[in-house]
Motif scaffolding. Sequence first.
Motif, mmCIF file in Angstrom:
data_model
loop_
_atom_site.group_PDB
_atom_site.id
_atom_site.type_symbol
_atom_site.label_atom_id
_atom_site.label_comp_id
_atom_site.label_asym_id
_atom_site.label_seq_id
_atom_site.Cartn_x
_atom_site.Cartn_y
_atom_site.Cartn_z
ATOM 1 N N MET A 21 1.126 -1.402 -0.266
ATOM 2 C CA MET A 21 -0.252 -0.070 -0.129
ATOM 3 C C MET A 21 0.332 1.150 0.020
ATOM 4 O O MET A 21 0.363 2.561 -0.834
ATOM 5 N N ALA A 22 1.775 1.419 0.510
ATOM 6 C CA ALA A 22 3.000 2.452 1.101
ATOM 7 C C ALA A 22 3.542 2.465 -0.664
ATOM 8 O O ALA A 22 3.731 3.785 -1.002
ATOM 9 N N SER A 23 4.044 1.590 -1.298
ATOM 10 C CA SER A 23 4.694 1.769 -2.470
ATOM 11 C C SER A 23 4.545 1.460 -3.767
ATOM 12 O O SER A 23 5.074 2.523 -4.742
ATOM 13 N N LYS A 24 3.038 0.566 -3.449
ATOM 14 C CA LYS A 24 2.675 0.597 -4.737
ATOM 15 C C LYS A 24 1.487 1.118 -5.190
ATOM 16 O O LYS A 24 0.940 1.630 -6.177
ATOM 17 N N GLY A 25 0.790 1.830 -3.848
ATOM 18 C CA GLY A 25 -0.270 2.701 -3.472
ATOM 19 C C GLY A 25 -1.982 1.030 -4.376
ATOM 20 O O GLY A 25 -1.260 0.026 -4.038
ATOM 21 N N PHE A 26 -2.543 1.624 -3.881
ATOM 22 C CA PHE A 26 -3.743 1.231 -3.566
ATOM 23 C C PHE A 26 -5.243 1.873 -4.064
ATOM 24 O O PHE A 26 -5.676 2.221 -4.160
ATOM 25 N N GLY A 27 -5.618 0.723 -5.434
ATOM 26 C CA GLY A 27 -6.967 0.197 -6.538
ATOM 27 C C GLY A 27 -8.548 0.211 -6.113
ATOM 28 O O GLY A 27 -9.837 1.108 -6.031
ATOM 29 N N TRP A 66 -10.642 0.071 -2.980
ATOM 30 C CA TRP A 66 -11.222 0.270 -2.582
ATOM 31 C C TRP A 66 -12.497 -0.288 -2.010
ATOM 32 O O TRP A 66 -12.704 -0.032 0.038
ATOM 33 N N LYS A 67 -13.402 -1.062 -2.195
ATOM 34 C CA LYS A 67 -14.238 -1.806 -1.960
ATOM 35 C C LYS A 67 -13.487 -3.094 -0.661
ATOM 36 O O LYS A 67 -14.830 -3.342 -0.131
ATOM 37 N N ASN A 68 -11.992 -3.435 -0.755
ATOM 38 C CA ASN A 68 -11.763 -4.383 -0.097
ATOM 39 C C ASN A 68 -10.802 -4.065 1.031
ATOM 40 O O ASN A 68 -10.035 -5.198 1.284
ATOM 41 N N ILE A 69 -11.024 -2.498 1.144
ATOM 42 C CA ILE A 69 -9.770 -2.258 2.130
ATOM 43 C C ILE A 69 -9.872 -2.120 3.470
ATOM 44 O O ILE A 69 -8.807 -2.865 3.958
ATOM 45 N N LEU A 70 -11.329 -2.779 3.689
ATOM 46 C CA LEU A 70 -10.684 -3.252 4.865
ATOM 47 C C LEU A 70 -10.119 -4.608 5.406
ATOM 48 O O LEU A 70 -9.321 -5.042 6.106
ATOM 49 N N ASP A 71 -10.569 -5.625 4.250
ATOM 50 C CA ASP A 71 -9.978 -7.142 4.274
ATOM 51 C C ASP A 71 -8.253 -7.068 4.114
ATOM 52 O O ASP A 71 -7.614 -7.664 4.627
ATOM 53 N N TRP A 72 -8.073 -6.270 3.440
ATOM 54 C CA TRP A 72 -6.732 -5.520 3.314
ATOM 55 C C TRP A 72 -5.929 -4.989 4.529
ATOM 56 O O TRP A 72 -4.712 -5.713 4.681
ATOM 57 N N MET A 73 -6.413 -3.780 5.367
ATOM 58 C CA MET A 73 -5.757 -3.498 6.496
ATOM 59 C C MET A 73 -5.869 -4.641 7.473
ATOM 60 O O MET A 73 -5.334 -5.140 7.733
ATOM 61 N N ARG A 74 -6.681 -5.877 7.633
ATOM 62 C CA ARG A 74 -6.530 -6.685 8.358
ATOM 63 C C ARG A 74 -5.585 -7.812 8.263
ATOM 64 O O ARG A 74 -5.020 -8.250 8.791
ATOM 65 N N HIS A 75 -5.154 -8.134 6.930
ATOM 66 C CA HIS A 75 -4.095 -8.545 5.988
ATOM 67 C C HIS A 75 -3.106 -8.128 6.606
ATOM 68 O O HIS A 75 -2.394 -9.049 6.846
ATOM 69 N N HIS A 76 -2.826 -6.929 6.500
ATOM 70 C CA HIS A 76 -1.678 -6.142 6.670
ATOM 71 C C HIS A 76 -1.451 -5.952 8.294
ATOM 72 O O HIS A 76 -0.314 -6.559 8.607
ATOM 73 N N GLU A 77 -2.167 -5.860 9.157
ATOM 74 C CA GLU A 77 -2.429 -6.399 10.574
ATOM 75 C C GLU A 77 -1.741 -7.295 11.308
ATOM 76 O O GLU A 77 -1.039 -7.445 12.275
ATOM 77 N N THR A 78 -1.980 -8.059 10.676
ATOM 78 C CA THR A 78 -1.590 -9.502 11.038
ATOM 79 C C THR A 78 -0.257 -10.269 10.794
ATOM 80 O O THR A 78 -0.222 -10.742 10.560
#
Length: 507
Positions: free
Chosen positions: A1-7, A9-21
């Motif tokens: 998310m920090a280097s390549k960006g993220f588009g 947005w519909k699945n942003i919550l799933d990506w955030m949970r995956h990143h936090e774990t």
Amino acid sequence: MASKGFGDWKNILDWMRHHETSLEHIKCMSQWMELESRLQKNQIIDKHVQQELNKERNHWKDVMVRIFSLVKTLAKQNLTFRGKNEKLRVDGNGNFLSFIDSMAEWDPVMREHVRSFEDGESRYHYLSNRIQNELIAMIADEIKGKIIQKIQSAKYYSVIVDCTPDISHHEQMTLILRCVDVSAASPKIEEFFLTFLIVNNTSGEGLFSEIQNVLIALDLNIDDVRGQGWKILEDMVGGLTVKSLSHTRWESHVECVKAIRFQAPKIRDALVYIAETTDDPKTQKAMGIEASFPTKKRRVIKRKKFFDKAPEIVDEAVDLSPEESFRISYFLQVMDQALYSLETRFEQFHKYEQTFGFLFDLEKLKSASDESLKAYCVNLEASLKHGNHYDVIGDDLFFELSVLRDALPQHYKRPIEVLNFLKETEECYPNSWIGYQILLTVPVSVASAERSFSKLKIIKSYLRSTMSQERLNGLAIISIERELVRNLDYENLVKEFVEKEGRKIMS
């Protein structure tokens, strides 16, 4: 998310949970928590460097606090700063550097500061005349900020101005604002000096233009100015309605002015009679006059008469005696001018009494009939009307005062006591609160303006006639507003000084 960006947005919550774990996130968080704990316990790898930096920072903080204190003290006592030269440990270096030399003899902080500069270990000493001007300006701005805050809190204020020439033959106008300080536990009347202004146009329009510009610069609303001195002029200058500040103000109690006004013509005639009939040298000495007028030969101017000039309009020179010349050319002119000034002041004080008299005199307020009280309130509403804005509503003020005059304690005699009573019940008497606040905002004397002129002559003397206007205003406000100077926060001033200049004082 920090280097390549993220588009997605519909699945942003799933990506955030995956990143936090994720293992990478947990590893970085543990490292950050460990660093935070080490910073709090001062167990970092460069802790010795940090200790040295903190020590240096505290040293400069202590130095600047002492310099600020010295600048404040010299300004309060109206003492000069600079001398013939600007070097330490040299005769004739002025009060500022002399006190620095004295402090270096017993204070270890200033001793180390002076030593490090003289030995070349530090390039900064902060003792130059430019730094003095900056510190004076900072202290003055801090005081001015507190004054503006009080005036804005009070909302209504009045303006007191007066002019006098300084030692450099510049026309200096003093600006003093009067308000009721409602920020204190008990409301009190305050008059604050703000600045001296060099004015080139001393007409009403010129003075008002200067006042208007400085009030705008101070972020004060000119529509909040109240008092009998402000009058709307019908003249239109450049399509704008101009206000002019009247020079007449209330300088005495109404009863004293009435007595002097009605007795002044009799006093004048009595003085004339005494001056003409008294031959006793002791009486004349007590009156401050000479026992006899010196006589000197006066060349009589003879005008040539023409044959076609009517005899009745021939202007013959009149040879007056010294006593008669003094009486006509000096004494009567001075007395008539005094009577005219007194009459003008009486008329304006009488107008003030018609507007605010029922609020000023509590006995008059309590004894007034309902019809009279309502007429007073309607008159006050009209007097305080500004365009489409009303400071008070006459009918509402009438109902409030009808209740208030019975609720006031019997021992209350002064308007300031009523205002203190209203502060506790402001929500119940909003119009009465505003009415009494404006009543006490109107200036009753120009003594504060005259006192500021005394400071002007002390600060800008013939030895300091080339002083800049900015330095003069800074020294004047520090010297005059001593009550506010006592509560200065040196910590904030030092912090502001470093942030404002952006200097790296830690070499």
